[in-house]
Write a protein that holds these residues in place. Structure first.
Motif, PDB file in Angstrom:
ATOM      1  N   ARG A 115       0.836  -1.206   0.000  1.00 45.81           N
ATOM      2  CA  ARG A 115       0.000   0.000   0.000  1.00 45.81           C
ATOM      3  C   ARG A 115       0.867   1.252   0.000  1.00 45.81           C
ATOM      4  NH1 ARG A 115      -1.321   3.742   3.380  1.00 45.81           N
ATOM      5  NH2 ARG A 115      -0.323   2.697   5.140  1.00 45.81           N
ATOM      6  N   LEU A 116       1.955   1.227   0.770  1.00 53.21           N
ATOM      7  CA  LEU A 116       2.843   2.387   0.834  1.00 53.21           C
ATOM      8  C   LEU A 116       3.515   2.648  -0.510  1.00 53.21           C
ATOM      9  CD1 LEU A 116       4.508   1.805   4.315  1.00 53.21           C
ATOM     10  CD2 LEU A 116       2.969   3.686   3.698  1.00 53.21           C
ATOM     11  N   GLU A 117       3.922   1.597  -1.202  1.00 51.61           N
ATOM     12  CA  GLU A 117       4.543   1.759  -2.520  1.00 51.61           C
ATOM     13  C   GLU A 117       3.540   2.320  -3.525  1.00 51.61           C
ATOM     14  OE1 GLU A 117       6.070  -2.060  -3.420  1.00 51.61           O
ATOM     15  OE2 GLU A 117       7.877  -1.819  -2.174  1.00 51.61           O
ATOM     16  N   GLN A 118       2.293   1.864  -3.437  1.00 53.44           N
ATOM     17  CA  GLN A 118       1.251   2.399  -4.311  1.00 53.44           C
ATOM     18  C   GLN A 118       1.011   3.882  -4.025  1.00 53.44           C
ATOM     19  OE1 GLN A 118      -2.047  -0.231  -3.480  1.00 53.44           O
ATOM     20  NE2 GLN A 118      -1.416  -1.733  -5.027  1.00 53.44           N
ATOM     21  N   GLU A 119       1.021   4.240  -2.746  1.00 49.68           N
ATOM     22  CA  GLU A 119       0.836   5.638  -2.364  1.00 49.68           C
ATOM     23  C   GLU A 119       2.014   6.480  -2.851  1.00 49.68           C
ATOM     24  OE1 GLU A 119       0.322   8.127   1.794  1.00 49.68           O
ATOM     25  OE2 GLU A 119      -0.697   6.190   1.574  1.00 49.68           O
ATOM     26  N   GLN A 120       3.211   5.922  -2.758  1.00 46.68           N
ATOM     27  CA  GLN A 120       4.405   6.622  -3.238  1.00 46.68           C
ATOM     28  C   GLN A 120       4.315   6.864  -4.745  1.00 46.68           C
ATOM     29  OE1 GLN A 120       8.241   4.453  -3.238  1.00 46.68           O
ATOM     30  NE2 GLN A 120       9.030   6.152  -2.005  1.00 46.68           N
ATOM     31  N   ASP A 121       3.880   5.856  -5.481  1.00 47.66           N
ATOM     32  CA  ASP A 121       3.726   5.997  -6.938  1.00 47.66           C
ATOM     33  C   ASP A 121       2.701   7.082  -7.274  1.00 47.66           C
ATOM     34  OD1 ASP A 121       5.566   4.011  -7.326  1.00 47.66           O
ATOM     35  OD2 ASP A 121       4.090   2.426  -7.648  1.00 47.66           O
ATOM     36  N   GLN A 122       1.596   7.094  -6.523  1.00 53.62           N
ATOM     37  CA  GLN A 122       0.567   8.091  -6.779  1.00 53.62           C
ATOM     38  C   GLN A 122       1.080   9.496  -6.494  1.00 53.62           C
ATOM     39  OE1 GLN A 122      -3.261   7.358  -4.988  1.00 53.62           O
ATOM     40  NE2 GLN A 122      -4.019   9.404  -5.457  1.00 53.62           N
ATOM     41  N   LEU A 123       1.836   9.649  -5.420  1.00 54.18           N
ATOM     42  CA  LEU A 123       2.390  10.958  -5.075  1.00 54.18           C
ATOM     43  C   LEU A 123       3.382  11.431  -6.138  1.00 54.18           C
ATOM     44  CD1 LEU A 123       2.891  10.366  -1.266  1.00 54.18           C
ATOM     45  CD2 LEU A 123       1.419  12.130  -2.268  1.00 54.18           C
ATOM     46  N   GLU A 124       4.200  10.506  -6.632  1.00 51.75           N
ATOM     47  CA  GLU A 124       5.135  10.863  -7.704  1.00 51.75           C
ATOM     48  C   GLU A 124       4.384  11.294  -8.955  1.00 51.75           C
ATOM     49  OE1 GLU A 124       8.168  11.360  -7.544  1.00 51.75           O
ATOM     50  OE2 GLU A 124       9.086  10.114  -5.995  1.00 51.75           O
ATOM     51  N   ALA A 125       3.272  10.599  -9.247  1.00 49.88           N
ATOM     52  CA  ALA A 125       2.458  10.972 -10.406  1.00 49.88           C
ATOM     53  C   ALA A 125       1.844  12.356 -10.216  1.00 49.88           C
ATOM     54  CB  ALA A 125       1.360   9.933 -10.628  1.00 49.88           C
ATOM     55  N   GLU A 126       1.389  12.639  -9.002  1.00 52.76           N
ATOM     56  CA  GLU A 126       0.832  13.970  -8.706  1.00 52.76           C
ATOM     57  C   GLU A 126       1.901  15.042  -8.865  1.00 52.76           C
ATOM     58  OE1 GLU A 126      -2.194  14.611  -8.367  1.00 52.76           O
ATOM     59  OE2 GLU A 126      -3.264  12.987  -7.387  1.00 52.76           O
ATOM     60  N   LYS A 127       3.105  14.731  -8.436  1.00 52.89           N
ATOM     61  CA  LYS A 127       4.205  15.696  -8.548  1.00 52.89           C
ATOM     62  C   LYS A 127       4.532  15.978 -10.008  1.00 52.89           C
ATOM     63  CE  LYS A 127       8.630  16.713  -6.365  1.00 52.89           C
ATOM     64  NZ  LYS A 127       9.636  16.238  -5.379  1.00 52.89           N
ATOM     65  N   MET A 128       4.563  14.925 -10.813  1.00 58.72           N
ATOM     66  CA  MET A 128       4.801  15.095 -12.241  1.00 58.72           C
ATOM     67  C   MET A 128       3.701  15.950 -12.869  1.00 58.72           C
ATOM     68  SD  MET A 128       5.018  12.177 -15.212  1.00 58.72           S
ATOM     69  CE  MET A 128       3.270  11.809 -15.017  1.00 58.72           C
ATOM     70  N   HIS A 129       2.461  15.659 -12.490  1.00 62.03           N
ATOM     71  CA  HIS A 129       1.323  16.428 -12.993  1.00 62.03           C
ATOM     72  C   HIS A 129       1.484  17.908 -12.641  1.00 62.03           C
ATOM     73  CE1 HIS A 129      -2.818  17.615 -13.842  1.00 62.03           C
ATOM     74  NE2 HIS A 129      -2.891  18.104 -12.619  1.00 62.03           N
ATOM     75  N   MET A 130       1.905  18.191 -11.421  1.00 62.15           N
ATOM     76  CA  MET A 130       2.097  19.576 -10.993  1.00 62.15           C
ATOM     77  C   MET A 130       3.157  20.271 -11.834  1.00 62.15           C
ATOM     78  SD  MET A 130       0.121  20.537  -8.442  1.00 62.15           S
ATOM     79  CE  MET A 130       1.066  21.862  -7.700  1.00 62.15           C
ATOM     80  N   ARG A 131       4.253  19.574 -12.086  1.00 60.92           N
ATOM     81  CA  ARG A 131       5.330  20.172 -12.889  1.00 60.92           C
ATOM     82  C   ARG A 131       4.868  20.445 -14.321  1.00 60.92           C
ATOM     83  NH1 ARG A 131       8.742  22.658  -9.620  1.00 60.92           N
ATOM     84  NH2 ARG A 131       9.705  21.261  -8.107  1.00 60.92           N
TER      85      ARG A 131
END
Length: 320
Positions: A115-131
């Motif tokens: 679950r933590l790895e999935q959350e990490q992936d989602q956060l990285e995707a959100e960060k990319m989206h922000m950039r």
């Protein structure tokens, strides 16, 4: 599934071994009131929420069952709607904070690593989206500046930034998704009013879009462009520089062989060096060696920062 606030209060209370009576006494209420909340028959008044959150040591978001990840998603959505610097910083700080927390938990070897790895992936995707969003917003702002300048200087080609700002505006059109529209405008403008400026803008935009063959096809000396391109001089040299760069990108040695020597004769030493740089990827064997020899001779005579000089020497095989 997201909990109702009463259910969340009941869960927090049980986790901390607190009775309904103890919570009720803290809030100056009856235990029956707390009991009704927890079974879904009513909810706390809004004025009580800060006191309840403080009692359990959680945020009001957590009290409503909003996870840190959901809070971050809300902040990203907020920036997507407002597109302001404050919202961007707020969302990015939340993402980075979450990533640090998740990373620390993963290092600690928690049981719920999937679950933590999935959350990490989602956060990285959100960060990319922000950039990506930030980049689009930056391009839009830059385009607005260039567009205002172009309108303000219309009819004033003597202005020192007249051409550079128009070239920049053309490129920004591609960056904001209006590249085809801008290219059609440049093509029409050149067809109606052939000149050094209209041809340079047309070719530069083709080059930015990497449409090199189209660029070289337009510039047949017997066509409309020929009247602008010939005779070759300092005045139309910027157009020829764009063409040589385009020919190098397209590996069109025939075009370079036909026009390269004449163009280099008109160039200053700095301009010649710039064109020779792009030919390093075109030639091989003795021709490549000749380009490098000429670059070595020019290098001491042109102004470059020491870092650039070292990198160029690496490229041409003369690093001391």
């Amino acid at each position: 599934m997201k909990l109702m606030i009463g259910e969340k209060i009941g869960l927090l209370r049980k986790e901390r071994n607190i009775t309904q009576t103890e919570l009720a006494e803290y809030l100056f209420l009856t235990p029956q009131t707390v009991s009704r909340w927890e079974v879904g028959n009513g909810a706390p008044e809004i004025t009580l929420l800060p006191r309840i959150a403080g009692f359990f040591g959680v945020s009001i978001d957590e009290l409503f069952g909003v996870t840190a990840l959901q809070r971050t998603e809300d902040l990203v959505a907020k920036y997507s709607a407002l597109r302001d610097d404050h919202s961007f910083r707020e969302a990015m700080e939340s993402i980075d904070s979450q990533l640090q927390s998740v990373g620390a938990c993963l290092k600690g070897g928690g049981e719920d690593s999937v679950r933590l790895e999935q959350e990490q992936d989602q956060l990285e995707a959100e960060k990319m989206h922000m950039r990506v969003q930030q980049g689009r917003e930056a391009f839009q702002r830059a385009f607005a500046i260039a567009d205002r300048f172009v309108k303000r200087t219309e009819g004033n080609p003597a202005h020192p930034w007249y051409l550079p700002m128009r070239l920049q505006r053309d490129q920004l059109c591609c960056d904001i998704g209006r590249g085809r529209e801008a290219l059609a405008e440049r093509k029409k403008e050149f067809a109606e009013r052939p000149s050094e400026i209209t041809l340079l803008r047309y070719l530069s935009l083709l080059g930015y879009r990497q449409e090199y063959e189209e660029m070289l096809c337009i510039c047949k000396t017997e066509g409309p462009a020929g009247k602008v391109l010939l005779p070759l001089s300092k005045k139309n040299l910027p157009i020829w520089q764009v063409l040589i760069h385009g020919a190098a990108q397209a590996s069109r040695r025939d075009f370079i062989e036909q026009h390269g020597a004449s163009v280099l004769k008109v160039c200053s030493k700095e301009e010649e060096f710039d064109l020779l740089m792009c030919l390093l990827n075109v030639y091989e064997g003795e021709k490549l060696a000749g380009v490098k020899r000429r670059m070595r001779n020019l290098l001491p005579e042109i102004s470059l920062n020491p870092y650039a000089v070292d990198k160029i020497k690496e490229r041409i095989g003369e690093l001391s």
